[in-house]
Design an enzyme around this catalytic site. Sequence first.
Site, PDB file in Angstrom:
ATOM      1  N   THR A 125      61.717 120.790  53.995  1.00 24.99           N
ATOM      2  CA  THR A 125      61.685 122.258  54.039  1.00 24.99           C
ATOM      3  C   THR A 125      61.481 122.903  52.668  1.00 24.99           C
ATOM      4  O   THR A 125      61.375 124.129  52.583  1.00 24.99           O
ATOM      5  CB  THR A 125      62.996 122.781  54.649  1.00 24.99           C
ATOM      6  OG1 THR A 125      64.110 122.185  53.953  1.00 24.99           O
ATOM      7  CG2 THR A 125      63.093 122.427  56.118  1.00 24.99           C
ATOM      8  N   GLU A 126      61.394 122.106  51.616  1.00 26.85           N
ATOM      9  CA  GLU A 126      61.312 122.662  50.262  1.00 26.85           C
ATOM     10  C   GLU A 126      60.152 123.635  50.106  1.00 26.85           C
ATOM     11  O   GLU A 126      60.284 124.685  49.473  1.00 26.85           O
ATOM     12  CB  GLU A 126      61.182 121.534  49.230  1.00 26.85           C
ATOM     13  CG  GLU A 126      62.425 120.683  49.071  1.00 26.85           C
ATOM     14  CD  GLU A 126      62.464 119.500  50.021  1.00 26.85           C
ATOM     15  OE1 GLU A 126      63.311 118.618  49.817  1.00 26.85           O
ATOM     16  OE2 GLU A 126      61.660 119.461  50.993  1.00 26.85           O
TER      17      GLU A 126
END
Length: 248
Positions: A125-126
């Site tokens: 999800t970065e």
Amino acid sequence: MTDPARLVVTAHERGIATLTLDSPANRNALSARLVDALGDALTACGKDPSVRAVLLTHTGSTFSAGADLKAPANPYTFVALMRQIVELPKPVVARVSGHVRAGGLGLLGACDLALADRGSDFAFTEVRIGVAPAVISLPLLPRVEPRAAARYSLTGELFDADRAAAAGLITEAADDVDAALAPVLDGLRRASPQGLAESKKLLTVGVLDAFDQYAEDLVQRSASLFVTAEAREGIAAFMERRDAAWVL
């Protein structure tokens, strides 16, 4: 042994030390306290001759939600934790039954084996908060299929356990993760301590080379990204449960 204040619960059965991440309030996010507690538990396992292997699991529906954005671990400390798992002279096996996000994938990558039930899901999800999967790439890129790593790192999309297994992120996806683990743990119990330690050294050469070559650069890169305007907007959007300004 149970020490709720340390966020990791330790149990022992026939040579297998089970370390359970137990921080449900933040979905086992990688806070400074949790990272320290897990490091201490692994150190104890490494010194204990009665421990043949380590099983890393979790309470609740989330293995780990990634970095604790409110009380994050120092990136050097988290890198040291991942390296500790890789260098531990005993196999570390992850047992997943739930969600794994961002930094939690770094823990999976550091483990020697990882099994998950088919209800589990995964995401890098970065990219959606304006940063990159920098330090977790150290154990992951040597092990994950490159096209899969590119897809999921660039899109941040969810993927299931079967896709995680096909990508090399996990060892096996199973309907019943505990049934799938049984022969693995039996095999580890039948293996000699020396045989396990020496075999693990052979298997982790490439991963440790990545740590030696790139850890410092990636820690610095990660730190620089988190203080940018885009990352501040991404983190604020995540906390406020809204789309970030760049979403089209």
